[in-house]
Structures are given as structure tokens and as C-alpha cells.
Design a protein around this motif. Structure first.
Motif, PDB file in Angstrom:
ATOM      1  N   ILE A  45       0.918  -1.273   0.017  1.00 36.16           N
ATOM      2  CA  ILE A  45      -0.062  -0.035  -0.041  1.00 36.16           C
ATOM      3  C   ILE A  45       0.860   1.114   0.098  1.00 36.16           C
ATOM      4  N   VAL A  46       2.116   1.265   0.757  1.00 37.97           N
ATOM      5  CA  VAL A  46       2.700   2.391   0.840  1.00 37.97           C
ATOM      6  C   VAL A  46       3.546   2.709  -0.643  1.00 37.97           C
ATOM      7  N   GLY A  47       3.784   1.665  -1.037  1.00 40.08           N
ATOM      8  CA  GLY A  47       4.391   1.574  -2.735  1.00 40.08           C
ATOM      9  C   GLY A  47       3.539   2.237  -3.608  1.00 40.08           C
ATOM     10  N   ILE A  48       2.209   1.652  -3.497  1.00 39.50           N
ATOM     11  CA  ILE A  48       1.335   2.247  -4.499  1.00 39.50           C
ATOM     12  C   ILE A  48       0.974   3.631  -4.088  1.00 39.50           C
ATOM     13  N   LEU A  49       1.019   4.059  -3.000  1.00 39.19           N
ATOM     14  CA  LEU A  49       0.691   5.705  -2.638  1.00 39.19           C
ATOM     15  C   LEU A  49       2.115   6.309  -3.053  1.00 39.19           C
ATOM     16  N   LYS A  50       3.197   5.961  -2.864  1.00 33.50           N
ATOM     17  CA  LYS A  50       4.427   6.625  -3.464  1.00 33.50           C
ATOM     18  C   LYS A  50       4.284   6.767  -4.922  1.00 33.50           C
ATOM     19  N   ILE A  51       4.007   5.696  -5.489  1.00 31.57           N
ATOM     20  CA  ILE A  51       4.294   5.777  -6.939  1.00 31.57           C
ATOM     21  C   ILE A  51       2.969   6.751  -7.378  1.00 31.57           C
ATOM     22  N   ARG A  52       2.080   6.925  -6.823  1.00 29.54           N
ATOM     23  CA  ARG A  52       0.756   7.663  -7.165  1.00 29.54           C
ATOM     24  C   ARG A  52       1.265   9.092  -6.991  1.00 29.54           C
ATOM     25  N   ASN A  53       1.693   9.224  -5.893  1.00 33.07           N
ATOM     26  CA  ASN A  53       2.409  10.893  -5.458  1.00 33.07           C
ATOM     27  C   ASN A  53       3.293  11.034  -6.462  1.00 33.07           C
ATOM     28  N   GLU A  54       4.368  10.294  -6.629  1.00 33.19           N
ATOM     29  CA  GLU A  54       5.263  10.565  -7.571  1.00 33.19           C
ATOM     30  C   GLU A  54       4.724  10.886  -9.128  1.00 33.19           C
ATOM     31  N   ARG A  55       3.789  10.222  -9.516  1.00 34.06           N
ATOM     32  CA  ARG A  55       3.086  10.314 -10.775  1.00 34.06           C
ATOM     33  C   ARG A  55       2.321  12.067 -10.696  1.00 34.06           C
ATOM     34  N   LEU A  56       1.750  12.202  -9.626  1.00 36.36           N
ATOM     35  CA  LEU A  56       0.934  13.247  -9.680  1.00 36.36           C
ATOM     36  C   LEU A  56       1.988  14.402  -9.351  1.00 36.36           C
ATOM     37  N   MET A  57       3.042  14.362  -8.838  1.00 35.85           N
ATOM     38  CA  MET A  57       4.125  15.468  -9.000  1.00 35.85           C
ATOM     39  C   MET A  57       4.772  15.564 -10.248  1.00 35.85           C
ATOM     40  N   LEU A  58       5.089  14.385 -11.073  1.00 37.61           N
ATOM     41  CA  LEU A  58       5.286  14.610 -12.587  1.00 37.61           C
ATOM     42  C   LEU A  58       4.308  15.347 -13.520  1.00 37.61           C
ATOM     43  N   GLU A  59       3.254  14.743 -13.119  1.00 37.33           N
ATOM     44  CA  GLU A  59       2.153  15.410 -14.052  1.00 37.33           C
ATOM     45  C   GLU A  59       1.969  17.025 -13.875  1.00 37.33           C
ATOM     46  N   LYS A  60       2.447  17.317 -12.336  1.00 38.10           N
ATOM     47  CA  LYS A  60       2.190  18.883 -12.190  1.00 38.10           C
ATOM     48  C   LYS A  60       3.388  19.505 -12.891  1.00 38.10           C
ATOM     49  N   LYS A  61       4.450  18.687 -12.579  1.00 35.51           N
ATOM     50  CA  LYS A  61       5.822  19.720 -13.185  1.00 35.51           C
ATOM     51  C   LYS A  61       5.763  19.674 -14.569  1.00 35.51           C
ATOM     52  N   LEU A  62       5.112  18.602 -15.514  1.00 28.57           N
ATOM     53  CA  LEU A  62       4.876  18.856 -16.664  1.00 28.57           C
ATOM     54  C   LEU A  62       3.732  19.924 -17.453  1.00 28.57           C
ATOM     55  N   ASN A  63       2.724  19.796 -16.240  1.00 29.74           N
ATOM     56  CA  ASN A  63       1.903  20.967 -16.484  1.00 29.74           C
ATOM     57  C   ASN A  63       2.374  22.392 -16.339  1.00 29.74           C
ATOM     58  N   ARG A  64       3.273  22.374 -15.548  1.00 29.77           N
ATOM     59  CA  ARG A  64       3.852  23.765 -15.151  1.00 29.77           C
ATOM     60  C   ARG A  64       4.747  24.226 -16.390  1.00 29.77           C
ATOM     61  N   ASN A  65       5.626  23.259 -16.824  1.00 31.46           N
ATOM     62  CA  ASN A  65       6.349  23.208 -17.838  1.00 31.46           C
ATOM     63  C   ASN A  65       5.653  24.129 -19.071  1.00 31.46           C
ATOM     64  N   LEU A  66       4.413  23.202 -19.291  1.00 30.08           N
ATOM     65  CA  LEU A  66       3.781  23.620 -20.492  1.00 30.08           C
ATOM     66  C   LEU A  66       3.172  25.110 -20.096  1.00 30.08           C
ATOM     67  N   THR A  67       2.570  25.121 -18.997  1.00 32.45           N
ATOM     68  CA  THR A  67       2.136  26.691 -18.906  1.00 32.45           C
ATOM     69  C   THR A  67       3.144  27.608 -18.778  1.00 32.45           C
ATOM     70  N   GLU A  68       4.379  27.387 -18.587  1.00 27.80           N
ATOM     71  CA  GLU A  68       5.493  28.461 -18.721  1.00 27.80           C
ATOM     72  C   GLU A  68       5.572  28.672 -20.255  1.00 27.80           C
ATOM     73  N   LYS A  69       5.701  27.611 -21.002  1.00 23.67           N
ATOM     74  CA  LYS A  69       5.991  27.745 -22.354  1.00 23.67           C
ATOM     75  C   LYS A  69       4.891  28.589 -23.150  1.00 23.67           C
ATOM     76  N   LEU A  70       3.440  28.157 -22.771  1.00 28.96           N
ATOM     77  CA  LEU A  70       2.325  28.887 -23.062  1.00 28.96           C
ATOM     78  C   LEU A  70       2.483  30.332 -22.854  1.00 28.96           C
ATOM     79  N   TYR A  71       2.711  30.621 -21.723  1.00 26.53           N
ATOM     80  CA  TYR A  71       2.858  32.030 -21.104  1.00 26.53           C
ATOM     81  C   TYR A  71       3.863  32.742 -21.927  1.00 26.53           C
TER      82      TYR A  71
END
Length: 157
Positions: A24-50
């Protein structure tokens, strides 16, 4: 029951529980890392769009700077300015800008275009109502562009 068997059963149960917790801890850690990566990618796209918007939008402000300012101008100058502005806006929108405009800015762009393409109400002069609509549409469009540029890091909100 033999104490060794009981110890083995208890050890097995503890091992299964520890494994489940680790899973369960492993699944939660993977999910959090995926969310952080998605947020980082969205931030990069937002910066590019800006960044791209900052390059493209000033031209829209330049094009619409004088439209709607009717005081001290002849009817012919006003008509010429409206036609010139409409052509410039059409040309500007055919570039990459049409991909950058937010829904609100695109709607404001179309309303401004609609106001600009109306023929003069009195054959040669624009009526007070037409002038007001052009002025309001211009201001709404420019305001929408400002909002688009001000939405940096929207995903943080």
C-alpha cells in the motif's frame, strides 16, 4: 497445537500484514510521484504557453490601441481605422495566436470582429450605438488578453 507451529503461523500472519502495508505504501508513493511529475509537466507547458503569449499578445494590443477612439477624427478617418484594424486583427489571428487564445479571449475576439465588420449605420458615419459597441468590444478583448497573460501557474490555484 505445537508452539513452533503457532510461532510459524504468527510469523506468517505478521509477514503478510507487513507485506500488505509495504504494498500500500509503495502504491501511494508511486501515485504521489506520478502526480508530482504531471504537475511538473503541466507547469512546464504553462510556462511555455505564457512565454509564447508574451511574444504574441503585444501585437494584439498594438493593433487595437487606436480603435474606438473617435474624438477629433473625421468619419472617413474612423472608417479607415476600423477597416485597417479589422484586417490587421484577421492577419494576426491567422498566425499561431489562434492556438494561444483562451476561450474567453477567443469569444472577445469574435465579438470585436463582429462589431468591426458592421457597416456604418448612417451610410458614412458610425452611429453612437455602433461606436459604443466597438469601444466595449475592444476593451473586453484587451482585458481578456491581459487575463490570459496573468494566468501563469493556474494549476496551483
Amino acid at each position: 497445537m505445537d508452539s513452533r507451529v503457532e510461532a510459524a503461523i504468527i510469523a506468517g500472519i505478521v509477514s503478510v500484514i507487513v507485506s500488505l502495508i509495504a504494498y500500500i505504501v509503495g502504491i501511494l508513493k508511486i501515485r504521489n510521484e506520478r502526480l508530482m511529475l504531471e504537475k511538473k509537466l503541466n507547469r512546464n507547458l504553462t510556462e511555455k504557453l505564457y512565454s509564447i503569449r508574451l511574444d504574441a499578445y503585444p501585437e494584439g494590443f498594438e493593433i487595437t490601441a487606436d480603435i474606438g477612439k473617435f474624438a477629433g477624427r473625421s468619419d472617413e478617418e474612423v472608417s479607415t481605422e476600423i477597416i485597417k484594424t479589422r484586417k490587421a486583427l484577421k492577419s494576426w489571428s491567422r498566425k499561431k495566436v489562434s492556438f494561444l487564445l483562451s476561450e474567453k479571449a477567443l469569444d472577445a475576439f469574435y465579438k470585436l470582429d463582429q462589431a468591426l465588420k458592421k457597416n456604418p449605420g448612417d451610410n458614412t458615419t458610425y452611429t453612437a450605438q455602433q461606436r459604443t459597441k466597438i469601444w466595449e468590444a475592444r476593451n473586453r478583448f484587451r482585458s481578456s488578453l491581459r487575463e490570459d497573460v496573468g494566468l501563469l501557474f493556474e494549476e496551483d490555484v
